[in-house]
Design a protein around this motif. Structure first.
Motif, mmCIF file in Angstrom:
data_model
loop_
_atom_site.group_PDB
_atom_site.id
_atom_site.type_symbol
_atom_site.label_atom_id
_atom_site.label_comp_id
_atom_site.label_asym_id
_atom_site.label_seq_id
_atom_site.Cartn_x
_atom_site.Cartn_y
_atom_site.Cartn_z
ATOM 1 N N LEU A 122 27.261 28.700 -19.176
ATOM 2 C CA LEU A 122 26.815 27.880 -20.303
ATOM 3 C C LEU A 122 27.658 28.129 -21.550
ATOM 4 C CD1 LEU A 122 22.920 28.089 -19.982
ATOM 5 C CD2 LEU A 122 24.288 25.990 -19.990
ATOM 6 N N ILE A 123 27.963 29.379 -21.826
ATOM 7 C CA ILE A 123 28.766 29.697 -23.006
ATOM 8 C C ILE A 123 30.166 29.118 -22.873
ATOM 9 C CG2 ILE A 123 29.832 31.590 -24.301
ATOM 10 C CD1 ILE A 123 27.298 33.229 -23.606
ATOM 11 N N ASP A 124 30.771 29.262 -21.702
ATOM 12 C CA ASP A 124 32.097 28.689 -21.482
ATOM 13 C C ASP A 124 32.076 27.178 -21.686
ATOM 14 O OD1 ASP A 124 33.050 31.213 -20.905
ATOM 15 O OD2 ASP A 124 32.988 30.956 -18.726
ATOM 16 N N ALA A 125 31.035 26.534 -21.176
ATOM 17 C CA ALA A 125 30.926 25.080 -21.322
ATOM 18 C C ALA A 125 30.748 24.697 -22.784
ATOM 19 C CB ALA A 125 29.760 24.559 -20.486
ATOM 20 N N ALA A 126 29.994 25.494 -23.534
ATOM 21 C CA ALA A 126 29.773 25.192 -24.948
ATOM 22 C C ALA A 126 31.068 25.309 -25.749
ATOM 23 C CB ALA A 126 28.712 26.129 -25.506
ATOM 24 N N ILE A 127 31.825 26.357 -25.516
ATOM 25 C CA ILE A 127 33.098 26.528 -26.222
ATOM 26 C C ILE A 127 34.058 25.397 -25.868
ATOM 27 C CG2 ILE A 127 35.073 28.042 -26.551
ATOM 28 C CD1 ILE A 127 32.430 29.050 -27.809
ATOM 29 N N ALA A 128 34.079 25.017 -24.587
ATOM 30 C CA ALA A 128 34.942 23.918 -24.155
ATOM 31 C C ALA A 128 34.531 22.605 -24.799
ATOM 32 C CB ALA A 128 34.902 23.798 -22.631
ATOM 33 N N ALA A 129 33.242 22.455 -25.120
ATOM 34 C CA ALA A 129 32.739 21.220 -25.730
ATOM 35 C C ALA A 129 32.951 21.185 -27.236
ATOM 36 C CB ALA A 129 31.257 21.048 -25.411
ATOM 37 N N GLY A 130 33.442 22.294 -27.811
ATOM 38 C CA GLY A 130 33.746 22.294 -29.229
ATOM 39 C C GLY A 130 32.895 23.202 -30.082
ATOM 40 N N ALA A 131 32.033 24.029 -29.489
ATOM 41 C CA ALA A 131 31.210 24.947 -30.272
ATOM 42 C C ALA A 131 32.059 26.082 -30.832
ATOM 43 C CB ALA A 131 30.091 25.514 -29.407
ATOM 44 N N ASP A 132 31.735 26.504 -32.053
ATOM 45 C CA ASP A 132 32.400 27.670 -32.633
ATOM 46 C C ASP A 132 31.813 28.971 -32.090
ATOM 47 O OD1 ASP A 132 34.055 26.101 -34.316
ATOM 48 O OD2 ASP A 132 32.382 25.859 -35.719
ATOM 49 N N GLY A 133 30.585 28.925 -31.642
ATOM 50 C CA GLY A 133 29.920 30.083 -31.063
ATOM 51 C C GLY A 133 28.705 29.639 -30.289
ATOM 52 N N ALA A 134 28.200 30.508 -29.417
ATOM 53 C CA ALA A 134 27.033 30.131 -28.608
ATOM 54 C C ALA A 134 26.393 31.373 -28.034
ATOM 55 C CB ALA A 134 27.443 29.187 -27.477
ATOM 56 N N ASP A 135 25.089 31.269 -27.797
ATOM 57 C CA ASP A 135 24.422 32.272 -26.967
ATOM 58 C C ASP A 135 23.546 31.552 -25.946
ATOM 59 O OD1 ASP A 135 22.175 31.515 -28.428
ATOM 60 O OD2 ASP A 135 21.945 33.426 -29.445
ATOM 61 N N ALA A 136 23.297 32.205 -24.836
ATOM 62 C CA ALA A 136 22.555 31.595 -23.733
ATOM 63 C C ALA A 136 21.579 32.593 -23.157
ATOM 64 C CB ALA A 136 23.508 31.108 -22.644
ATOM 65 N N MET A 137 20.470 32.076 -22.677
ATOM 66 C CA MET A 137 19.439 32.902 -22.077
ATOM 67 C C MET A 137 19.003 32.278 -20.764
ATOM 68 S SD MET A 137 15.821 34.059 -23.779
ATOM 69 C CE MET A 137 14.741 35.234 -22.952
ATOM 70 N N ALA A 138 18.881 33.108 -19.745
ATOM 71 C CA ALA A 138 18.397 32.656 -18.446
ATOM 72 C C ALA A 138 17.232 33.537 -18.028
ATOM 73 C CB ALA A 138 19.505 32.720 -17.388
ATOM 74 N N ALA A 139 16.156 32.920 -17.606
ATOM 75 C CA ALA A 139 14.958 33.648 -17.173
ATOM 76 C C ALA A 139 14.599 33.188 -15.766
ATOM 77 C CB ALA A 139 13.805 33.394 -18.125
ATOM 78 N N GLU A 140 14.567 34.129 -14.855
ATOM 79 C CA GLU A 140 14.241 33.844 -13.460
ATOM 80 C C GLU A 140 12.960 34.593 -13.109
ATOM 81 O OE1 GLU A 140 17.224 33.840 -9.913
ATOM 82 O OE2 GLU A 140 16.395 35.872 -10.073
ATOM 83 N N GLY A 141 11.966 33.889 -12.624
ATOM 84 C CA GLY A 141 10.690 34.538 -12.348
ATOM 85 C C GLY A 141 10.015 34.024 -11.111
ATOM 86 N N GLN A 142 9.143 34.855 -10.579
ATOM 87 C CA GLN A 142 8.278 34.448 -9.481
ATOM 88 C C GLN A 142 6.933 35.139 -9.655
ATOM 89 O OE1 GLN A 142 9.963 35.641 -5.737
ATOM 90 N NE2 GLN A 142 9.949 37.813 -6.224
ATOM 91 N N LEU A 191 20.272 27.255 -24.209
ATOM 92 C CA LEU A 191 21.590 27.373 -24.825
ATOM 93 C C LEU A 191 21.491 27.032 -26.299
ATOM 94 C CD1 LEU A 191 24.745 27.609 -24.658
ATOM 95 C CD2 LEU A 191 24.753 25.141 -24.180
ATOM 96 N N ARG A 192 22.003 27.925 -27.153
ATOM 97 C CA ARG A 192 22.089 27.679 -28.585
ATOM 98 C C ARG A 192 23.562 27.645 -28.965
ATOM 99 N NH1 ARG A 192 20.400 31.628 -33.536
ATOM 100 N NH2 ARG A 192 21.193 33.145 -32.036
ATOM 101 N N VAL A 193 23.966 26.618 -29.692
ATOM 102 C CA VAL A 193 25.369 26.489 -30.088
ATOM 103 C C VAL A 193 25.473 26.406 -31.606
ATOM 104 C CG1 VAL A 193 25.904 25.290 -27.933
ATOM 105 C CG2 VAL A 193 25.435 23.958 -30.006
ATOM 106 N N PHE A 194 26.651 26.788 -32.109
ATOM 107 C CA PHE A 194 26.948 26.730 -33.539
ATOM 108 C C PHE A 194 28.210 25.928 -33.763
ATOM 109 C CE2 PHE A 194 24.592 30.619 -32.791
ATOM 110 C CZ PHE A 194 23.643 30.614 -33.807
#
Length: 448
Positions: free
Chosen positions: A12-32, A56-59
């Motif tokens: 997600l972060i790589d995709a955000a930077i490629a899309a033009g974001a100056d910065g980004a953070d991502a969170m993934a939660a997997e549960g059962q 995904l949060r982008v700046f």
């Protein structure tokens, strides 16, 4: 092949930077999770759920946007990033938004020391069912119980990973085991209900199903034939089951977001006395096997053991990066982040200094007053601390519990109330909020 939460975050972060974001953070939660409910000796409901959620949060400069999804396909990750960047470009600037500086990030941690996951195998649904049945039977066996409303058991695991373009990447996995029971006593308009339950990281730490069911039943029966108490000013003892709510109000008022908005009754109280001088409120995110423990916060900063109140005096706000920047301070490492929400300040494990008297000794010292065991509704004025809540519990006369009471309201002002608290020594050490029963003299009680 299913991707791990860590790899999903970095994609997600790589995709955000490629899309033009100056910065980004991502969170993934997997549960059962698995949950079982029984009724009248038979299975009532069984449910199993599994899933992965992404945030995904982008700046773009000081503009930010947040998107979330439960679709892990590569094309969806790219679409999420492009949508987030387009949204950020239309968002208003926030001068306080932004990722942590790399120098602020936690450098290393020992995840094993936190003991957040039980090494025992996942319990079979039949095992959970038998636990629930045992609790239901123990509750039903209490004389005066007319029916058991519900008894349920559950188990779950939760894996969380957080990564950001500033170089942070970290995650952990938790497990939980729970059991609860709700008993109903009496009939018709005289019916009363109460409950008991337990939730632990390790199954071996849990109280027995018999104890949980029996306690739920006894509590319900004790509430029968409740009356309204007389209106007046009386001492009120907040039972350990609900006393943590009082400290919760103090913590909310010391939350950096509230302080930055100027909407807290504590906003001008840094360094002032807010509790009796013999009491402190300690935050400790390093306690093993406790739900509120973690090595880092939702922005990648190290968590810390700290005194929020020390010897009665308020020593610090609870801050994330944004609220700290607004106040010209440093983050306290207290950011929480949800899949669909930006970071905000919140507390970890809390402990209030215990007293040197038992709950029973405080009851004897009350004279006439109210022991509160449950509360409903809430009217709290965040600006001045005015407090009013519906309550039920037991009337105390001459230091002895006499009869159950309900349909009353207790009121006061939090600043005054907290300065008069007298703690017992009955807090449960395995909870995230370790707060004993609390006695407060001279509260307003509205009854009949």
């Amino acid at each position: 092949m299913t991707q791990s939460p860590e790899s999903l975050c970095h994609a997600l972060i790589d995709a955000a930077i490629a899309a033009g974001a100056d910065g980004a953070d991502a969170m993934a939660a997997e549960g059962q999770s698995v949950s079982i409910e029984v009724r009248e000796g038979a299975l009532e409901h069984a449910e199993r759920s599994e899933g992965t959620d992404l945030g995904l949060r982008v700046f773009v400069g000081r503009q930010q946007a947040l998107v979330s999804s439960s679709d892990m396909r590569p094309e969806t990750l790219i679409a999420m990033a492009e949508r987030a960047v387009a949204m950020a470009r239309e968002a208003p600037e926030d001068p306080y938004a932004g990722l942590a500086d790399p120098s602020q990030l936690i450098k290393s941690w020992d995840m094993a020391a936190f003991e957040l996951e039980d090494s025992a195998p996942e319990p079979a649904p039949e095992t959970l069912k038998q636990d629930a049945l045992a609790a239901e039977a123990a509750c039903q066996a209490i004389e005066g119980i007319s029916q058991v409303q519900s008894a349920g058991a559950g188990y779950g695991t939760h894996t969380v990973h957080l990564a950001a373009s500033n170089g942070f990447s970290g995650g952990y996995r938790r497990s939980s085991r729970s059991l609860s029971c709700v008993g109903i006593a009496g009939t018709g308009s005289g019916m009363e209900r109460d409950h008991d339950g337990d939730s632990r990281t390790f199954h071996s730490d849990m109280r027995s199903a018999d104890e949980i069911g029996r306690t739920a039943g006894q509590r319900a029966v004790e509430r029968l034939q409740a009356r309204k108490p007389d209106t007046g000013s009386y001492p009120v003892l907040f039972d350990e089951r609900i006393s943590s709510s009082l400290i919760g109000h103090l913590l909310s008022a010391a939350n950096g977001a509230m302080i930055a908005r100027g909407s807290s009754w504590l906003k001008d109280s840094m360094g002032e006395q807010v509790l009796p001088t013999n009491l402190s409120v300690i935050e400790d995110p390093f306690r093993p096997r406790i739900a509120g423990s973690r090595p880092f916060d939702g922005e990648g900063l190290a968590t810390h053991r700290r005194a929020i109140v020390e010897d009665g005096r308020l020593t610090g706000w609870t801050l994330d990066l944004a609220s700290a920047r607004k106040l010209g301070l440093e983050s306290s490492g207290n950011a929480v982040r949800g899949i669909g929400s930006v970071p905000s300040p919140s507390n970890w494990n809390i402990e209030l200094t215990p007293g040197d008297q038992s709950r029973q000794e405080l009851i004897r010292s009350m004279g006439s007053g109210l022991l509160v065991t449950s509360m409903i509704g809430s009217t709290i004025n965040p600006n001045n601390g005015d407090y009013s809540r519906g309550a039920s519990g037991f009337w105390v006369e001459n230091g002895e519990i006499c009869y159950p009471v309900n349909e009353c309201t207790i009121a006061g002002n939090l600043r005054d109330m907290l300065m008069r608290i007298i703690p017992a020594n009955d807090a449960r050490s395995y909870l995230s909020r370790v707060v004993p029963s609390l006695l407060i003299e001279g509260m307003t009680l509205a009854g009949k």
